[in-house]
Design a protein around this motif. Structure first.
Motif, PDB file in Angstrom:
ATOM      1  N   GLY A  40     134.252 -30.171  26.465  1.00  0.00           N
ATOM      2  CA  GLY A  40     134.144 -31.042  27.630  1.00  0.00           C
ATOM      3  C   GLY A  40     135.409 -31.054  28.461  1.00  0.00           C
ATOM      4  N   GLY A  41     136.561 -31.063  27.803  1.00  0.00           N
ATOM      5  CA  GLY A  41     137.827 -31.078  28.527  1.00  0.00           C
ATOM      6  C   GLY A  41     138.025 -29.832  29.361  1.00  0.00           C
ATOM      7  N   TYR A  42     137.660 -28.679  28.792  1.00  0.00           N
ATOM      8  CA  TYR A  42     137.854 -27.433  29.524  1.00  0.00           C
ATOM      9  C   TYR A  42     136.818 -27.270  30.636  1.00  0.00           C
ATOM     10  CZ  TYR A  42     139.494 -22.618  30.114  1.00  0.00           C
ATOM     11  OH  TYR A  42     140.031 -21.461  30.624  1.00  0.00           O
ATOM     12  N   ALA A  43     135.582 -27.747  30.406  1.00  0.00           N
ATOM     13  CA  ALA A  43     134.556 -27.694  31.452  1.00  0.00           C
ATOM     14  C   ALA A  43     134.978 -28.531  32.657  1.00  0.00           C
ATOM     15  CB  ALA A  43     133.215 -28.190  30.907  1.00  0.00           C
ATOM     16  N   LEU A  44     135.508 -29.718  32.404  1.00  0.00           N
ATOM     17  CA  LEU A  44     135.926 -30.581  33.500  1.00  0.00           C
ATOM     18  C   LEU A  44     137.222 -30.086  34.132  1.00  0.00           C
ATOM     19  CD1 LEU A  44     134.966 -33.982  31.867  1.00  0.00           C
ATOM     20  CD2 LEU A  44     133.850 -32.874  33.814  1.00  0.00           C
ATOM     21  N   ASP A  45     138.060 -29.427  33.346  1.00  0.00           N
ATOM     22  CA  ASP A  45     139.243 -28.761  33.876  1.00  0.00           C
ATOM     23  C   ASP A  45     138.804 -27.712  34.903  1.00  0.00           C
ATOM     24  OD1 ASP A  45     141.866 -28.037  34.189  1.00  0.00           O
ATOM     25  OD2 ASP A  45     142.048 -27.002  32.279  1.00  0.00           O
ATOM     26  N   SER A  46     137.796 -26.929  34.535  1.00  0.00           N
ATOM     27  CA  SER A  46     137.246 -25.915  35.430  1.00  0.00           C
ATOM     28  C   SER A  46     136.661 -26.564  36.682  1.00  0.00           C
ATOM     29  CB  SER A  46     136.163 -25.119  34.693  1.00  0.00           C
ATOM     30  OG  SER A  46     135.451 -24.271  35.573  1.00  0.00           O
ATOM     31  N   TYR A  47     135.901 -27.616  36.485  1.00  0.00           N
ATOM     32  CA  TYR A  47     135.291 -28.320  37.622  1.00  0.00           C
ATOM     33  C   TYR A  47     136.367 -28.754  38.616  1.00  0.00           C
ATOM     34  CZ  TYR A  47     132.631 -31.760  40.277  1.00  0.00           C
ATOM     35  OH  TYR A  47     132.045 -32.467  41.299  1.00  0.00           O
ATOM     36  N   ASP A  48     137.398 -29.395  38.111  1.00  0.00           N
ATOM     37  CA  ASP A  48     138.451 -29.889  38.997  1.00  0.00           C
ATOM     38  C   ASP A  48     139.204 -28.735  39.661  1.00  0.00           C
ATOM     39  OD1 ASP A  48     137.683 -32.399  38.305  1.00  0.00           O
ATOM     40  OD2 ASP A  48     139.657 -33.076  37.635  1.00  0.00           O
ATOM     41  N   TYR A  49     139.386 -27.632  38.938  1.00  0.00           N
ATOM     42  CA  TYR A  49     140.066 -26.486  39.540  1.00  0.00           C
ATOM     43  C   TYR A  49     139.269 -25.939  40.725  1.00  0.00           C
ATOM     44  CZ  TYR A  49     141.831 -21.854  40.446  1.00  0.00           C
ATOM     45  OH  TYR A  49     142.324 -20.744  41.101  1.00  0.00           O
ATOM     46  N   PHE A  50     137.959 -25.779  40.552  1.00  0.00           N
ATOM     47  CA  PHE A  50     137.151 -25.109  41.569  1.00  0.00           C
ATOM     48  C   PHE A  50     136.825 -25.985  42.766  1.00  0.00           C
ATOM     49  CE2 PHE A  50     136.294 -21.979  38.222  1.00  0.00           C
ATOM     50  CZ  PHE A  50     136.496 -20.820  38.965  1.00  0.00           C
ATOM     51  N   THR A  51     137.177 -27.267  42.720  1.00  0.00           N
ATOM     52  CA  THR A  51     137.009 -28.071  43.925  1.00  0.00           C
ATOM     53  C   THR A  51     137.811 -27.511  45.086  1.00  0.00           C
ATOM     54  OG1 THR A  51     138.777 -29.551  43.155  1.00  0.00           O
ATOM     55  CG2 THR A  51     136.507 -30.231  42.705  1.00  0.00           C
ATOM     56  N   LEU A  52     138.932 -26.853  44.789  1.00  0.00           N
ATOM     57  CA  LEU A  52     139.757 -26.292  45.863  1.00  0.00           C
ATOM     58  C   LEU A  52     139.205 -24.965  46.415  1.00  0.00           C
ATOM     59  CD1 LEU A  52     142.300 -26.334  47.652  1.00  0.00           C
ATOM     60  CD2 LEU A  52     143.461 -25.086  45.850  1.00  0.00           C
ATOM     61  N   PRO A  53     139.013 -23.922  45.580  1.00  0.00           N
ATOM     62  CA  PRO A  53     138.500 -22.670  46.144  1.00  0.00           C
ATOM     63  C   PRO A  53     137.183 -22.835  46.910  1.00  0.00           C
ATOM     64  CG  PRO A  53     139.272 -22.299  43.912  1.00  0.00           C
ATOM     65  CD  PRO A  53     139.311 -23.777  44.139  1.00  0.00           C
ATOM     66  N   LEU A  54     136.301 -23.695  46.409  1.00  0.00           N
ATOM     67  CA  LEU A  54     135.025 -23.888  47.080  1.00  0.00           C
ATOM     68  C   LEU A  54     135.182 -24.619  48.416  1.00  0.00           C
ATOM     69  CD1 LEU A  54     132.881 -24.831  43.963  1.00  0.00           C
ATOM     70  CD2 LEU A  54     132.624 -22.773  45.361  1.00  0.00           C
ATOM     71  N   SER A  55     136.241 -25.396  48.547  1.00  0.00           N
ATOM     72  CA  SER A  55     136.483 -26.147  49.787  1.00  0.00           C
ATOM     73  C   SER A  55     137.465 -25.444  50.712  1.00  0.00           C
ATOM     74  CB  SER A  55     137.023 -27.543  49.449  1.00  0.00           C
ATOM     75  OG  SER A  55     136.153 -28.238  48.583  1.00  0.00           O
ATOM     76  N   MET A  56     137.884 -24.232  50.357  1.00  0.00           N
ATOM     77  CA  MET A  56     138.979 -23.571  51.051  1.00  0.00           C
ATOM     78  C   MET A  56     138.701 -23.357  52.539  1.00  0.00           C
ATOM     79  SD  MET A  56     141.936 -22.224  49.703  1.00  0.00           S
ATOM     80  CE  MET A  56     141.819 -21.021  48.387  1.00  0.00           C
ATOM     81  N   VAL A  57     137.493 -22.904  52.883  1.00  0.00           N
ATOM     82  CA  VAL A  57     137.181 -22.647  54.288  1.00  0.00           C
ATOM     83  C   VAL A  57     137.246 -23.940  55.098  1.00  0.00           C
ATOM     84  CG1 VAL A  57     135.396 -21.849  55.885  1.00  0.00           C
ATOM     85  CG2 VAL A  57     135.794 -20.609  53.748  1.00  0.00           C
ATOM     86  N   ALA A  58     136.704 -25.032  54.542  1.00  0.00           N
ATOM     87  CA  ALA A  58     136.726 -26.322  55.228  1.00  0.00           C
ATOM     88  C   ALA A  58     138.159 -26.837  55.373  1.00  0.00           C
ATOM     89  CB  ALA A  58     135.879 -27.336  54.473  1.00  0.00           C
ATOM     90  N   LEU A  59     138.976 -26.663  54.334  1.00  0.00           N
ATOM     91  CA  LEU A  59     140.369 -27.097  54.397  1.00  0.00           C
ATOM     92  C   LEU A  59     141.139 -26.325  55.454  1.00  0.00           C
ATOM     93  CD1 LEU A  59     141.196 -27.410  50.584  1.00  0.00           C
ATOM     94  CD2 LEU A  59     141.195 -29.264  52.250  1.00  0.00           C
ATOM     95  N   ALA A  60     140.913 -25.008  55.508  1.00  0.00           N
ATOM     96  CA  ALA A  60     141.612 -24.183  56.489  1.00  0.00           C
ATOM     97  C   ALA A  60     141.277 -24.622  57.908  1.00  0.00           C
ATOM     98  CB  ALA A  60     141.234 -22.717  56.287  1.00  0.00           C
ATOM     99  N   ALA A  61     140.004 -24.957  58.139  1.00  0.00           N
ATOM    100  CA  ALA A  61     139.594 -25.405  59.475  1.00  0.00           C
ATOM    101  C   ALA A  61     140.158 -26.791  59.781  1.00  0.00           C
ATOM    102  CB  ALA A  61     138.074 -25.413  59.566  1.00  0.00           C
ATOM    103  N   TYR A  62     140.139 -27.691  58.788  1.00  0.00           N
ATOM    104  CA  TYR A  62     140.575 -29.079  59.005  1.00  0.00           C
ATOM    105  C   TYR A  62     142.072 -29.151  59.319  1.00  0.00           C
ATOM    106  CZ  TYR A  62     141.006 -34.119  58.183  1.00  0.00           C
ATOM    107  OH  TYR A  62     141.246 -35.469  58.318  1.00  0.00           O
ATOM    108  N   PHE A  63     142.879 -28.407  58.567  1.00  0.00           N
ATOM    109  CA  PHE A  63     144.334 -28.466  58.750  1.00  0.00           C
ATOM    110  C   PHE A  63     144.874 -27.323  59.608  1.00  0.00           C
ATOM    111  CE2 PHE A  63     143.980 -30.823  54.609  1.00  0.00           C
ATOM    112  CZ  PHE A  63     144.450 -32.042  55.077  1.00  0.00           C
ATOM    113  N   GLY A  64     144.007 -26.412  60.057  1.00  0.00           N
ATOM    114  CA  GLY A  64     144.449 -25.288  60.882  1.00  0.00           C
ATOM    115  C   GLY A  64     145.338 -24.319  60.126  1.00  0.00           C
ATOM    116  N   LEU A  65     144.878 -23.863  58.941  1.00  0.00           N
ATOM    117  CA  LEU A  65     145.697 -23.025  58.063  1.00  0.00           C
ATOM    118  C   LEU A  65     145.320 -21.554  58.187  1.00  0.00           C
ATOM    119  CD1 LEU A  65     145.395 -25.236  54.841  1.00  0.00           C
ATOM    120  CD2 LEU A  65     147.086 -25.425  56.688  1.00  0.00           C
ATOM    121  N   ASP A  66     146.298 -20.678  57.956  1.00  0.00           N
ATOM    122  CA  ASP A  66     146.000 -19.255  57.882  1.00  0.00           C
ATOM    123  C   ASP A  66     145.787 -18.868  56.415  1.00  0.00           C
ATOM    124  OD1 ASP A  66     148.536 -18.912  56.652  1.00  0.00           O
ATOM    125  OD2 ASP A  66     149.499 -18.493  58.583  1.00  0.00           O
ATOM    126  N   SER A  67     145.474 -17.599  56.154  1.00  0.00           N
ATOM    127  CA  SER A  67     145.156 -17.158  54.791  1.00  0.00           C
ATOM    128  C   SER A  67     146.346 -17.299  53.849  1.00  0.00           C
ATOM    129  CB  SER A  67     144.684 -15.698  54.812  1.00  0.00           C
ATOM    130  OG  SER A  67     143.486 -15.571  55.540  1.00  0.00           O
TER     131      SER A  67
END
Length: 433
Positions: free
Chosen positions: A47-74
């Protein structure tokens, strides 16, 4: 004068006699052989590692939205992964020392609380710099959870089944990844991107429920407790750099660097690659990732079985080669051949995950009990930090090479891993007690 021996001198082996222990044959023999305490430890680590994975992937999956929101380059978005992985080396090393000094379960709970708190904090970030700091602090917990959980279960597992037992723990990463993709698909379909990425991070509070259960139900392996109480060298950084362990430490870091450099290149950039260069929708990206994650889950389980059958080194060699070939094929699929992209996602996920299945058992077996947490925490997470160079390099090259073209750097990581094995011994069948 009392002749009663001190508590640490008493036998701490609470397992039943050999002829009364559960049979360890059959498809789930490895799980029965753990015994009741071991199975609770398995559930906590899973359970700890599954939730570790969940929390990690919140960023890569949101990357396009974050780049647009903050005006970031690659390059700036790639830096999120870099700071997470670099700081995770510090967190992993500290968690390893804690595991050796205060116990596996206590250290595990500390890591879970840490990554949960700072994942939620990311959702409140008002600007890029604050988000970068919160993501770095999330890495403290993220870095330590796997190493501590793997050691906790490894010390309950039999030598015969340790590879597949730890491979099953590794498979929880795919479970957490899948949960993150499901949540991503729901949240980004129902909410606007500017709010959706924040909600994704806020769902990272889920691990708090696991900590409450672990505090009541999970215990360290009795034999490990006895060794920790007797040892004067427990949790010592200097011990893993002494002549007897120095070679092991250096080559284990190189092995971890190569494997994780390849893996995190893919984990970080494949969602962006699918959306920006393959023009897939949110739902379409989720569908393609389903094939990748399904392959990953089966890869962890298969790799765990093979690491017990072939040995730790052969399993890693085999899947380093296959992972490198899959990356090259995936990054060079012709434009418009999205069906082929879908099909190839399964073997890509399978191979890049199967290589990890032997890590929990291999690194645990390379170090003695008194410094097992320190050694495993340091080597795995230092490799993760150095391996962070790979996804960052992809980020800076993506604007000129394209994300797909830059993904080939992941294949270089697997080559480094294969070479590192030349300096490490085979440990299959080694007893840990």
């Amino acid at each position: 004068m009392s002749t009663t021996p001190p508590p640490q001198a008493l036998s701490t082996d609470t397992r039943p006699p050999l002829d009364e222990r559960p049979a360890d044959d059959g498809a789930l023999g490895w799980l029965r052989a753990l015994g009741p305490r071991g199975r609770r430890a398995f559930a906590g680590a899973f359970g700890g590692y599954a939730l570790d994975s969940y929390d990690y992937f919140t960023l890569p999956l949101s990357m396009v939205a974050l780049a647009a929101y903050f005006g970031l380059d690659s390059g700036q978005t790639g830096l999120f992964t870099t700071v997470t992985l670099v700081v995770s080396a510090i967190g992993g090393a500290l968690a390893g020392v804690l595991a050796d000094r205060v116990g596996r379960v206590k250290a595990l709970m500390i890591t879970v609380i840490t990554y949960a708190v700072f994942t939620v904090a990311c959702g409140f970030a008002p600007n890029y710099e604050t988000l970068l700091v919160f993501r770095a602090l999330q890495g403290l917990g993220f870095g330590g959870e796997w190493a501590v959980g793997a050691i906790l279960v490894a010390e309950y597992a039999s030598a015969k089944h340790r590879g597949r037992t730890l491979g099953a723990i590794q498979s929880s990463w795919a479970v957490g990844w899948a949960l993150a993709v499901i949540m991503y698909t729901l949240v980004f379909s129902l909410l606007g991107d500017d709010l959706a990425w924040r909600v994704m991070f806020w769902t990272g509070a889920l691990p708090a429920l696991l900590v409450i259960w672990m505090r009541r139900r999970v215990q360290d392996a009795p034999e490990a407790v006895a060794v920790r109480e007797r040892s004067s060298d427990k949790g010592s950084f200097t011990a893993i750099f002494k002549p007897g362990l120095l070679r092991t430490t250096v080559f284990a870091v190189l092995l971890s660097t190569g494997v994780q450099g390849g893996y995190y290149t893919l984990a970080t950039w494949v969602p962006t690659y699918l959306k920006t260069e393959r023009d897939l929708s949110v739902v379409g990206t989720g569908g393609y990732l389903t094939f990748l994650i399904s392959g990953a889950f089966l890869g962890y389980l298969t790799g765990g079985y093979l690491t017990d059958r072939l040995g730790r080194r052969r399993n890693i060699w085999l899947f380093a080669l296959l992972s490198a070939l899959c990356i090259l094929a995936y990054a060079n699929i012709p434009s418009g051949a999205n069906t082929l992209l879908l099909v190839l996602g399964f073997p890509l996920g399978f191979c890049m995950s199967a290589i990890f299945s032997g890590f929990g058992s291999f690194l645990s077996e390379l170090y003695p009990t008194a410094v097992r947490g320190t050694g495993q925490g340091f080597t795995y997470n230092t490799g993760r930090a150095v391996g962070a160079v790979f996804p960052t390099t992809v980020g800076f090259l993506a604007d000129s090479w394209g994300v797909g073209g830059a993904l080939v750097f992941g294949a270089i990581g697997y080559g480094i891993a294969a070479l590192a094995l030349l300096g490490l011994p085979e440990t299959r069948g080694k007893e840990l007690a």
